[in-house]
Motif scaffolding. Structure first.
Motif, PDB file in Angstrom:
ATOM      1  N   PHE A  52       0.830  -1.207   0.000  1.00  0.00           N
ATOM      2  CA  PHE A  52       0.000   0.000   0.000  1.00  0.00           C
ATOM      3  C   PHE A  52       0.866   1.260   0.000  1.00  0.00           C
ATOM      4  CE2 PHE A  52      -3.053  -3.140   1.677  1.00  0.00           C
ATOM      5  CZ  PHE A  52      -3.985  -3.027   0.670  1.00  0.00           C
ATOM      6  N   LEU A  53       2.049   1.197   0.607  1.00  0.00           N
ATOM      7  CA  LEU A  53       2.956   2.339   0.573  1.00  0.00           C
ATOM      8  C   LEU A  53       3.479   2.579  -0.837  1.00  0.00           C
ATOM      9  CD1 LEU A  53       5.052   1.651   3.795  1.00  0.00           C
ATOM     10  CD2 LEU A  53       3.219   3.319   3.505  1.00  0.00           C
ATOM     11  N   PRO A  67      -7.065  -6.985   3.111  1.00  0.00           N
ATOM     12  CA  PRO A  67      -6.856  -6.846   1.668  1.00  0.00           C
ATOM     13  C   PRO A  67      -5.373  -6.684   1.330  1.00  0.00           C
ATOM     14  CG  PRO A  67      -8.640  -5.445   2.384  1.00  0.00           C
ATOM     15  CD  PRO A  67      -7.989  -5.978   3.630  1.00  0.00           C
ATOM     16  N   VAL A  68      -5.011  -7.130   0.141  1.00  0.00           N
ATOM     17  CA  VAL A  68      -3.639  -7.072  -0.360  1.00  0.00           C
ATOM     18  C   VAL A  68      -3.658  -6.359  -1.699  1.00  0.00           C
ATOM     19  CG1 VAL A  68      -1.738  -8.497  -1.225  1.00  0.00           C
ATOM     20  CG2 VAL A  68      -2.950  -9.177   0.843  1.00  0.00           C
ATOM     21  N   SER A  69      -2.593  -5.627  -1.982  1.00  0.00           N
ATOM     22  CA  SER A  69      -2.443  -4.941  -3.253  1.00  0.00           C
ATOM     23  C   SER A  69      -1.251  -5.546  -3.993  1.00  0.00           C
ATOM     24  CB  SER A  69      -2.204  -3.454  -2.997  1.00  0.00           C
ATOM     25  OG  SER A  69      -2.094  -2.748  -4.195  1.00  0.00           O
ATOM     26  N   ARG A  97     -13.308 -17.986  -2.902  1.00  0.00           N
ATOM     27  CA  ARG A  97     -12.995 -17.260  -1.670  1.00  0.00           C
ATOM     28  C   ARG A  97     -12.319 -15.919  -1.912  1.00  0.00           C
ATOM     29  NH1 ARG A  97      -9.400 -21.561   1.010  1.00  0.00           N
ATOM     30  NH2 ARG A  97      -9.041 -19.895   2.519  1.00  0.00           N
ATOM     31  N   ILE A  98     -11.905 -15.658  -3.162  1.00  0.00           N
ATOM     32  CA  ILE A  98     -11.227 -14.395  -3.488  1.00  0.00           C
ATOM     33  C   ILE A  98     -12.241 -13.351  -3.918  1.00  0.00           C
ATOM     34  CG2 ILE A  98      -9.639 -13.247  -5.083  1.00  0.00           C
ATOM     35  CD1 ILE A  98      -8.070 -15.794  -5.302  1.00  0.00           C
ATOM     36  N   LYS A  99     -12.075 -12.170  -3.356  1.00  0.00           N
ATOM     37  CA  LYS A  99     -12.886 -11.024  -3.764  1.00  0.00           C
ATOM     38  C   LYS A  99     -11.925  -9.959  -4.289  1.00  0.00           C
ATOM     39  CE  LYS A  99     -14.802  -8.681  -0.458  1.00  0.00           C
ATOM     40  NZ  LYS A  99     -15.660  -8.098   0.570  1.00  0.00           N
ATOM     41  N   TYR A 100     -12.088  -9.571  -5.561  1.00  0.00           N
ATOM     42  CA  TYR A 100     -11.259  -8.519  -6.134  1.00  0.00           C
ATOM     43  C   TYR A 100     -11.899  -7.174  -5.807  1.00  0.00           C
ATOM     44  CZ  TYR A 100      -8.956 -12.317  -8.531  1.00  0.00           C
ATOM     45  OH  TYR A 100      -8.270 -13.479  -8.815  1.00  0.00           O
ATOM     46  N   LEU A 101     -11.074  -6.241  -5.367  1.00  0.00           N
ATOM     47  CA  LEU A 101     -11.578  -4.944  -4.884  1.00  0.00           C
ATOM     48  C   LEU A 101     -11.277  -3.822  -5.869  1.00  0.00           C
ATOM     49  CD1 LEU A 101     -10.233  -5.421  -1.268  1.00  0.00           C
ATOM     50  CD2 LEU A 101     -12.528  -5.926  -2.107  1.00  0.00           C
TER      51      LEU A 101
END
Length: 101
Positions: A52-53, A67-69, A97-101
């Protein structure tokens, strides 16, 4: 060993083969690797600790894990995470099980 690569930009999940932690770093693009447990079979989600940084694109979430980016790799572990092994999670069950944001 068998692993799973998640690429949220392409919304893809694919089985891959890796040799060790160096391959994980190459796949996600950074060597600042963090991991979280995914399920109860010893599998861990490896991702860039500073995702995220850095402003990495593409985000996703598995179950209730934060959540992961950016790209991530799921691989099995043993010995409290110190030893890598084949992933136990099934590709098809993980897709649901994966949700894309």
């Amino acid at each position: 060993m068998k692993a799973l690569l998640i690429d949220p930009d392409n919304r893809s999940l694919e089985p891959i083969d890796i040799q060790g932690r160096e391959d994980i770093a190459k796949l996600i693009g950074y060597d600042t690797i963090e991991s979280d447990a995914v399920g109860t079979a010893g599998d861990r989600l490896h991702f860039d600790e500073e995702c995220f940084l850095r402003g990495s694109s593409g985000r996703f979430q598995i179950d209730s894990v934060i959540p992961v980016s950016g790209k991530a790799v799921i691989v099995g572990t043993a010995d409290d995470g110190s030893t890598l092994r084949d992933v136990a999670t099934d590709v098809d069950s993980l897709r649901s099980r994966i949700k894309y944001l």
